[in-house]
Each structure stands twice: as C-alpha cells, then as structure tokens.
Design an enzyme around this catalytic site. Structure first.
Site, PDB file in Angstrom:
ATOM      1  N   ASP A 110       0.828  -1.204   0.000  1.00  0.00           N
ATOM      2  CA  ASP A 110       0.000   0.000   0.000  1.00  0.00           C
ATOM      3  C   ASP A 110       0.867   1.260   0.000  1.00  0.00           C
ATOM      4  O   ASP A 110       1.884   1.327   0.695  1.00  0.00           O
ATOM      5  CB  ASP A 110      -0.902  -0.027   1.239  1.00  0.00           C
ATOM      6  N   GLU A 175       0.343  -0.755  -4.870  1.00  0.00           N
ATOM      7  CA  GLU A 175      -0.677   0.282  -4.989  1.00  0.00           C
ATOM      8  C   GLU A 175       0.023   1.631  -4.949  1.00  0.00           C
ATOM      9  O   GLU A 175       0.699   1.962  -3.963  1.00  0.00           O
ATOM     10  CB  GLU A 175      -1.695   0.172  -3.851  1.00  0.00           C
TER      11      GLU A 175
END
Length: 464
Positions: A110, A175
């Site tokens: 992330d 991401e």
C-alpha cells in the site's frame, strides 16, 4: 489470502516510534526527524521545508519529548519510517517473511511510492491546487523516487526465491497513485533486467467507468493500460477500494451488474471491493472519523442485528439501513441476484479461454462495447455491454471468426436475454445498460469431445 502491507509508516503508538522519540540509540533514526528552522522574520521555529501531507496541512509535526519535527506523509498519527536507514529495511523485510511463514500468499504494498523522500529535504515546487492542500505542490521530492523501485525489485527477488524453496507461488502487488510511466516500472525495470510486482493496481475502471462514459471512452481506458504494459505481464482491473466511493454510488446502482460482467471477463486479474458482489452503496450518515467512512461500512451478511457483521447493535461505523434486503443471505436465496451473477462470472473465469486466451475488443458506435476472448482449440466468448440508457439492437458481425448463432452463457439479472438463449450475431437485443457474455462453441473441440464419448461407449459395450 493476500496481506495488505503498509510499509511507509507505523503508528505513533508503536514501540519503535516511542523509542525513537526517547532517543534510544537502536531506534534513533528509524523515522525522519529534523530540528526545524527559525523563521528570520518572525523568529518562530518552523518545519524544515514546505512539504504537505496527503490529507492537507504540514507533513511535519513537532514532538516536544524529542524536541524535533517528525515527517508524516499521511496523518500525524502515522510517522514515516526512514528507509535510508538499512536497519529499517531489514526489519520490514523480516516482517514480510514472518507472514509468509504463517501461510499468506503474498502482499499488496500500500502507498508504496511514498517510501522514500529527498535526502536533502528540498522544498517542492508549487502546483495549481489550493494553498495548504496536497495538490498545491508538485511532489517531485516525496514520491515516485527511484529508490522505491529498488526496494520492490529486491523484495520480488526474495519472494521468488522463497517460492522456489517452499514450492509455493507468492504474489507481490503494488498500490501507487502515479503516472502511467511510473506505474509500469513496478512491473519491471526500464532495462527489463529486474522484475517487481506481479501486477500493480490499475484504477482505470474507477476513474473512467462513469455514469456518462460511452463505449469509445471505455475502450480507450482499457487500451491505455494494455498499450503501456510491458510484454508478458498480467494486467489487473479494480472497480472499487476503501479510498473511493462505492461503484453503485459512484456510477449508478443499475450499472453494478454490468461493471461486474466487464471486470470478470477482461484479461488478467479482477479485483473487487467487499460488498460489490451484493451491490452495497455508500452510507453518508456513517461518516464519523474520515471522509471515506461512507464506503467502509460493515459487510451485510443477513437481516439480523448489525447485518450479521456483529451481535452488537452499535458498530464502529454504522450499518447501511438497506441491509434487511441487500445482504448475502437474501441474495443467495433469490432466484436471480447480483451475488449469483458475480458467482456465475467467477466460475466462468476458470475456463481455459479466460485463463490463457487473447482478447480483441471494439465498439459499435458509441453505445456498445464488445470484447472477444479466444484461445485456439477452445470455445470463444464475446462480452457485450450496452453503455446507453435505451434498448439497442446490435450487429456484432465484424467479429468475422464467430458463427452466425451464439449461445448466451451469462446475462445480468435485469437483461432481456437469459442464459441458454440462442441469438443471431447480426441482431443481439440489449436492454438499457445491459451486459451479456455470448459463447461460440469450438467445432474442433466438439468433435474431440464426441470422439472421446464414442470411445468410452465402445469400451463400455466391449467390457460390460
């Protein structure tokens, strides 16, 4: 099971940060600290530069215990780890393998592009956003630095080695909200000598599958990713996430089934956000702590207390009031539902044509998007979406390798067509915002199957 791994920061309540703030020698430089600078005009102590948090306001907070500012690219409760300290990288790498040893299949990294900042802490140049907001600066010193890719490539090397040694396949996903050029570098290095993520998250369907989008625009969004992706890699397609309004609220509730048809038949990996399989919507009244709370409400399992998510009537975020009818149990029992449509598509993805086949897509005018999935020796499948809000009879004869008559393999719940119907390729009748998957039986495969069946019958006749 993939673990959402957030390597950029820890909590300010984590022991590492507490020890770092206390100047424990082991953790002294686990975070980015700076004494600040004196404003020559006011004489006040200020942060070392003009960096802004993703959520707005300064990216620096003064810690009175240590007497220095610490960096946080997100909230002040999330201090950035200092990856220029080899000890930090070693600890975070160790953490990856802690979870692999416990059986997770890989990681979604992330906010990975925030991992490194400019070592000299230079001011970032201005951009066009409102003062004090994240868009007010051009973030050339706080994200997408080249050192980030080196970490990802090294982690991929180590995961591949672990996979070989343990006879497993461990997956790495990234991401990052970045340019298409920077995003593609997560697949592999520019010189193609190093591999990174098996797939970066692709948000094109979140941004470009909109209520007013037509077939031409949709095809362009898909091409944008596929035409930039390096050879021999896997695309991903994302229709929702915890950072974005839910599909049914962002686009329209009557477009959810259509989006699921597209998502599950595109080449590559389909990624859906929890609740999309039953058509969950945002609940604005649930906003309590964060502007994204409305799309993070509890999963709606059934019509019992708190939608079956909890036996407690009060949950951290409020349950959407539509849960008595919009829930898993209700849709599972229904003859036709968004959930059953989702499950049918998921099962279809196991077909060899979807797993290994090529794709060819085109538009018919601006209203219809059509995509052919084909693989030599296997049945072909044609996904058809009516992007218009009115009935449309479409001629799909430009797919010249297909037979005149096709079978409806999947039809969304509201479709005029039903699974098992036979349609003429020159006049497929679609309802408003309709979607279907049509099947063309491969004649050679059918002959093989018939021969196998015949042989089995002969063997049965001889030995019975």
């Amino acid at each position: 099971m993939m673990l959402d791994f957030i390597p950029n920061h820890s909590s300010d309540e984590h022991d590492w940060f507490i020890q770092s703030a206390a100047r424990n020698a082991t953790y002294l430089n686990f975070y980015t600290w700076h004494p600040g600078k004196i404003n020559p005009t006011t004489g006040n102590l200020e942060p070392p530069n003009n960096w802004v948090s993703v959520f707005g306001g300064p990216a620096w907070t003064y810690h009175s215990g240590r007497g220095e500012y610490y960096l946080h690219q997100f909230t002040s409760k999330q201090p950035d780890l200092n990856y220029r300290n080899p000890a930090v990288l070693a600890e975070m790498t160790k953490m990856l393998f802690f979870w692999l040893d416990r059986g997770v299949d890989g990681f979604r990294l992330d906010a990975i592009n925030h991992l490194f900042e400019d070592a000299d802490l230079r001011d970032e140049p201005p951009a066009n956003g409102a003062p004090g907001t994240y868009d007010s600066l051009n973030h050339i010193y706080t994200k997408d630095l080249r050192e980030v890719y080196t970490v990802v490539y090294n982690w991929r090397d180590q995961l591949d080695q672990y996979s070989r040694e343990n006879n497993r396949t461990c997956i790495l996903m990234t991401e990052a909200y970045a340019s298409i050029e920077d995003t593609m570098l997560y697949y592999e290095s520019a010189d193609r000598t190093r591999h990174g993520a098996h797939m970066p998250f692709n948000f094109m369907l979140i941004y470009d599958f909109q209520a007013n989008q037509n077939a031409v625009g949709l095809k362009h969004a898909i091409d944008w990713w596929m035409n930039n992706m390096p050879a021999r890699h896997t695309p991903s397609w994302v229709t929702g996430s915890h950072d974005h309004s839910r599909l049914g609220s962002r686009v329209a509730e009557n477009r959810i089934d259509q989006a699921m048809t597209l998502l599950h038949t595109l080449p590559g990996t389909s990624i859906s956000y929890y609740g999309e399989e039953i058509g969950m919507l945002d609940y604005k009244e649930a906003q309590t702590f964060d502007g994204r709370d409305p799309n993070r409400t509890p999963m709606q399992w059934d019509n019992t207390t708190s939608a079956g998510f909890s036996t407690n009537a009060n949950t951290w975020l409020r349950v959407h009031p539509d849960y008595p009818r919009k829930n898993v149990a209700f849709q599972q029992a229904a003859e036709s539902s968004t959930l059953k449509h989702f499950q049918t598509l998921t099962a279809l993805r196991k077909h060899r044509t979807f797993a290994y086949g090529d794709y060819l897509h085109r538009t018919v005018g601006t209203s219809v998007y059509a995509m052919l999935r084909e693989l030599r020796g296997e049945d072909s499948f044609l996904t058809v979406l009516n992007m218009a809000g009115s009935d449309y009879q479409v001629d799909l004869g430009d797919f010249t390798n297909l037979p005149q008559m096709l079978k409806v393999e999947v039809a969304q719940p509201s479709s005029k067509l039903k699974a098992g119907d036979t349609v003429d390729i020159s006049k497929v009748n679609l309802g408003p915002y309709d979607s279907v998957v049509l099947r063309a039986v491969n004649s050679a495969a059918s002959v093989r199957l018939s021969l196998i069946t015949l042989v089995l019958l002969v063997i049965k006749y001889i030995f019975v």
